[in-house]
Design a protein around this motif. Sequence first.
Motif, PDB file in Angstrom:
ATOM      1  N   HIS A 100      25.378  26.963  31.301  1.00  0.00           N
ATOM      2  CA  HIS A 100      25.264  25.878  32.284  1.00  0.00           C
ATOM      3  C   HIS A 100      26.557  25.072  32.363  1.00  0.00           C
ATOM      4  CE1 HIS A 100      23.467  22.537  34.528  1.00  0.00           C
ATOM      5  NE2 HIS A 100      24.037  21.743  33.648  1.00  0.00           N
ATOM      6  N   ARG A 101      27.144  24.745  31.217  1.00  0.00           N
ATOM      7  CA  ARG A 101      28.382  23.966  31.211  1.00  0.00           C
ATOM      8  C   ARG A 101      29.533  24.756  31.852  1.00  0.00           C
ATOM      9  NH1 ARG A 101      27.805  19.526  27.613  1.00  0.00           N
ATOM     10  NH2 ARG A 101      25.804  18.648  28.260  1.00  0.00           N
ATOM     11  N   TRP A 102      29.570  26.075  31.613  1.00  0.00           N
ATOM     12  CA  TRP A 102      30.604  26.909  32.211  1.00  0.00           C
ATOM     13  C   TRP A 102      30.440  26.948  33.733  1.00  0.00           C
ATOM     14  CZ3 TRP A 102      35.156  28.753  32.268  1.00  0.00           C
ATOM     15  CH2 TRP A 102      35.503  29.932  32.924  1.00  0.00           C
ATOM     16  N   GLN A 103      29.195  27.090  34.200  1.00  0.00           N
ATOM     17  CA  GLN A 103      28.962  27.090  35.639  1.00  0.00           C
ATOM     18  C   GLN A 103      29.336  25.750  36.261  1.00  0.00           C
ATOM     19  OE1 GLN A 103      24.796  28.254  35.294  1.00  0.00           O
ATOM     20  NE2 GLN A 103      25.225  30.164  36.374  1.00  0.00           N
ATOM     21  N   THR A 104      29.031  24.667  35.567  1.00  0.00           N
ATOM     22  CA  THR A 104      29.387  23.341  36.065  1.00  0.00           C
ATOM     23  C   THR A 104      30.900  23.191  36.175  1.00  0.00           C
ATOM     24  OG1 THR A 104      27.389  22.399  35.061  1.00  0.00           O
ATOM     25  CG2 THR A 104      29.154  20.859  35.634  1.00  0.00           C
ATOM     26  N   TYR A 105      31.615  23.678  35.164  1.00  0.00           N
ATOM     27  CA  TYR A 105      33.089  23.635  35.190  1.00  0.00           C
ATOM     28  C   TYR A 105      33.626  24.427  36.381  1.00  0.00           C
ATOM     29  CZ  TYR A 105      37.922  24.465  33.758  1.00  0.00           C
ATOM     30  OH  TYR A 105      39.294  24.546  33.726  1.00  0.00           O
ATOM     31  N   LEU A 106      33.069  25.615  36.607  1.00  0.00           N
ATOM     32  CA  LEU A 106      33.527  26.437  37.726  1.00  0.00           C
ATOM     33  C   LEU A 106      33.241  25.765  39.065  1.00  0.00           C
ATOM     34  CD1 LEU A 106      32.396  30.011  36.587  1.00  0.00           C
ATOM     35  CD2 LEU A 106      34.710  29.044  36.539  1.00  0.00           C
ATOM     36  N   ALA A 107      32.087  25.117  39.182  1.00  0.00           N
ATOM     37  CA  ALA A 107      31.762  24.427  40.425  1.00  0.00           C
ATOM     38  C   ALA A 107      32.749  23.302  40.701  1.00  0.00           C
ATOM     39  CB  ALA A 107      30.338  23.882  40.366  1.00  0.00           C
ATOM     40  N   ALA A 108      33.107  22.574  39.668  1.00  0.00           N
ATOM     41  CA  ALA A 108      34.022  21.444  39.836  1.00  0.00           C
ATOM     42  C   ALA A 108      35.431  21.894  40.183  1.00  0.00           C
ATOM     43  CB  ALA A 108      34.045  20.606  38.565  1.00  0.00           C
ATOM     44  N   HIS A 109      35.811  23.114  39.799  1.00  0.00           N
ATOM     45  CA  HIS A 109      37.191  23.557  39.984  1.00  0.00           C
ATOM     46  C   HIS A 109      37.372  24.639  41.040  1.00  0.00           C
ATOM     47  CE1 HIS A 109      37.443  21.552  36.071  1.00  0.00           C
ATOM     48  NE2 HIS A 109      38.734  21.413  36.311  1.00  0.00           N
ATOM     49  N   LEU A 110      36.306  25.372  41.397  1.00  0.00           N
ATOM     50  CA  LEU A 110      36.477  26.486  42.320  1.00  0.00           C
ATOM     51  C   LEU A 110      35.678  26.359  43.609  1.00  0.00           C
ATOM     52  CD1 LEU A 110      36.446  29.537  39.846  1.00  0.00           C
ATOM     53  CD2 LEU A 110      38.417  28.296  40.783  1.00  0.00           C
ATOM     54  N   ALA A 111      34.566  25.639  43.608  1.00  0.00           N
ATOM     55  CA  ALA A 111      33.784  25.503  44.839  1.00  0.00           C
ATOM     56  C   ALA A 111      34.560  24.709  45.873  1.00  0.00           C
ATOM     57  CB  ALA A 111      32.456  24.821  44.544  1.00  0.00           C
ATOM     58  N   ASP A 112      34.342  25.029  47.152  1.00  0.00           N
ATOM     59  CA  ASP A 112      34.997  24.257  48.211  1.00  0.00           C
ATOM     60  C   ASP A 112      34.325  22.908  48.401  1.00  0.00           C
ATOM     61  OD1 ASP A 112      37.026  26.197  49.526  1.00  0.00           O
ATOM     62  OD2 ASP A 112      35.210  27.390  49.261  1.00  0.00           O
ATOM     63  N   ARG A 113      33.011  22.896  48.270  1.00  0.00           N
ATOM     64  CA  ARG A 113      32.249  21.660  48.408  1.00  0.00           C
ATOM     65  C   ARG A 113      31.065  21.705  47.449  1.00  0.00           C
ATOM     66  NH1 ARG A 113      31.665  22.060  54.873  1.00  0.00           N
ATOM     67  NH2 ARG A 113      32.742  24.048  54.584  1.00  0.00           N
ATOM     68  N   VAL A 114      30.521  20.542  47.150  1.00  0.00           N
ATOM     69  CA  VAL A 114      29.404  20.445  46.220  1.00  0.00           C
ATOM     70  C   VAL A 114      28.320  19.577  46.840  1.00  0.00           C
ATOM     71  CG1 VAL A 114      28.633  19.551  43.974  1.00  0.00           C
ATOM     72  CG2 VAL A 114      30.807  20.800  44.144  1.00  0.00           C
ATOM     73  N   ILE A 115      27.073  20.020  46.716  1.00  0.00           N
ATOM     74  CA  ILE A 115      25.924  19.177  47.030  1.00  0.00           C
ATOM     75  C   ILE A 115      25.306  18.760  45.706  1.00  0.00           C
ATOM     76  CG2 ILE A 115      23.596  19.125  48.012  1.00  0.00           C
ATOM     77  CD1 ILE A 115      24.552  20.997  50.191  1.00  0.00           C
ATOM     78  N   ALA A 116      25.089  17.482  45.525  1.00  0.00           N
ATOM     79  CA  ALA A 116      24.531  16.956  44.286  1.00  0.00           C
ATOM     80  C   ALA A 116      23.184  16.319  44.576  1.00  0.00           C
ATOM     81  CB  ALA A 116      25.472  15.931  43.657  1.00  0.00           C
ATOM     82  N   ILE A 117      22.259  16.456  43.633  1.00  0.00           N
ATOM     83  CA  ILE A 117      20.912  15.948  43.853  1.00  0.00           C
ATOM     84  C   ILE A 117      20.792  14.470  43.502  1.00  0.00           C
ATOM     85  CG2 ILE A 117      19.870  16.357  41.575  1.00  0.00           C
ATOM     86  CD1 ILE A 117      17.515  17.685  43.147  1.00  0.00           C
ATOM     87  N   SER A 118      21.817  13.900  42.847  1.00  0.00           N
ATOM     88  CA  SER A 118      21.735  12.508  42.406  1.00  0.00           C
ATOM     89  C   SER A 118      23.100  11.842  42.444  1.00  0.00           C
ATOM     90  CB  SER A 118      21.192  12.440  40.970  1.00  0.00           C
ATOM     91  OG  SER A 118      22.132  13.006  40.067  1.00  0.00           O
ATOM     92  N   THR A 119      23.083  10.521  42.395  1.00  0.00           N
ATOM     93  CA  THR A 119      24.326   9.755  42.362  1.00  0.00           C
ATOM     94  C   THR A 119      25.112  10.021  41.095  1.00  0.00           C
ATOM     95  OG1 THR A 119      23.206   8.021  43.631  1.00  0.00           O
ATOM     96  CG2 THR A 119      25.272   7.427  42.567  1.00  0.00           C
TER      97      THR A 119
END
Length: 410
Positions: free
Chosen positions: A155-174
């Motif tokens: 999970h932490r690895w996927q989170t790191y990849l999302a923060a550094h490689l995704a073009d955009r992020v949708i988050a469920i909370s503030t």
Amino acid sequence: MSEWTAPPPCLLVISSYRLPDGDAMSNRVLGLVRSAVVAEEAVVVNDWPSGTTRPAAGQMPAGIRLVSLDRRASSRPARLWYRYWLPVRVAFALHRAGIRRSELASVYLTLGQWSLTMWVVLRLVVRRPVIVDVMERFDPQQFRWGRFDARLLRHRWQTYLAAHLADRVIAISTELYRRFSHRRPTLVVPPQVDLSRYPPSSAPPLAGGLRLLYAGTAGPKDLLAVVVDAIRQLPAADRGRVRLTIAGMTRAQAADMSDLDPACLDGLDLQVMFLGRVSRDRVLAELARTHFAVLVRPDAGYARSGFPSKVPEALAAGCPVLLNHTGDLARYVTDGREGLVLAGPSAADVRDGLLRALTLSDGEWWEMSRAARSRAADFDFRAWTETVSKFVVGAHRDVGASQVSRVLGH
């Protein structure tokens, strides 16, 4: 002769859930897709979980084309193998379905499907902006092996990849927005509902007893033991007026999957009833005849980062909630209006909340029920179409700062 124009690009969705009516994850995916595709369409490439019944023709919402990935093996090694090669399987499925890159506007997938391999394949084959939907952040105390547990590390690895490689992020909370917004354009979208699918409340008079409902599989997130303990702490006369229904687990499963010790249920057979796994229609029927949906979570990182979908669903059914504030819940649930807010997550706090609920008149409860239903409009997917569609499939790659500020309420 009018000039011919090409159809607008569609959204590609990569999913591995029980569509269209499965668990909270499938509801999350379909809600966001329906918000995103106003005049456009979406292609959902779904890797069906084992034992899933495929939807019949016409069951999927309009505007969504479903492409299924076949999974013929059921052994654990085979499932891991199929999961590892999911990005390649998606690419071949698009090719077989005749879907060209020029037909796609962007790609949406949840954090559970996100990986380095997925990013590489999407970059090489699809070459469209990728939006990753992040719905939770795990804590070490949720896992048997703590910070060294394989699920937490993944999970932490996927989170790191999302923060550094995704073009955009949708988050469920503030809370999750704050973790990603300094690196990637980020949009907050809480769990969504389709208000048209929820029947009006049919809860009986309170004189016949206080009906409570917990729907779901608690796991390590929700504190069921304190709810049961709170019922036990009630005076005998009040305890006899309370009925807690747990939908989603049997008694044995609750002992294995949640914090419930079977011993704490001794003597409460009349107060606590387990339905086991039930259909979504059954859950909606239970909500319609329930006085309060119950949710208690500790003040922990995962609770602040998440947003329980149980809350919007209960509100949509006109069922007030009995809960303690975590994360963004304080924005939507006010004490005495959409529900009763507990002072904290302890059994004593829940007991005090139950005593308050037992003193309500039918008129006071129905006022709360109407307020809950009204608040649920904030979660209806139709209310998010302009915001989500601009962010996901709009002409601009990013949502402007003013748009994000409006969503966050700043």
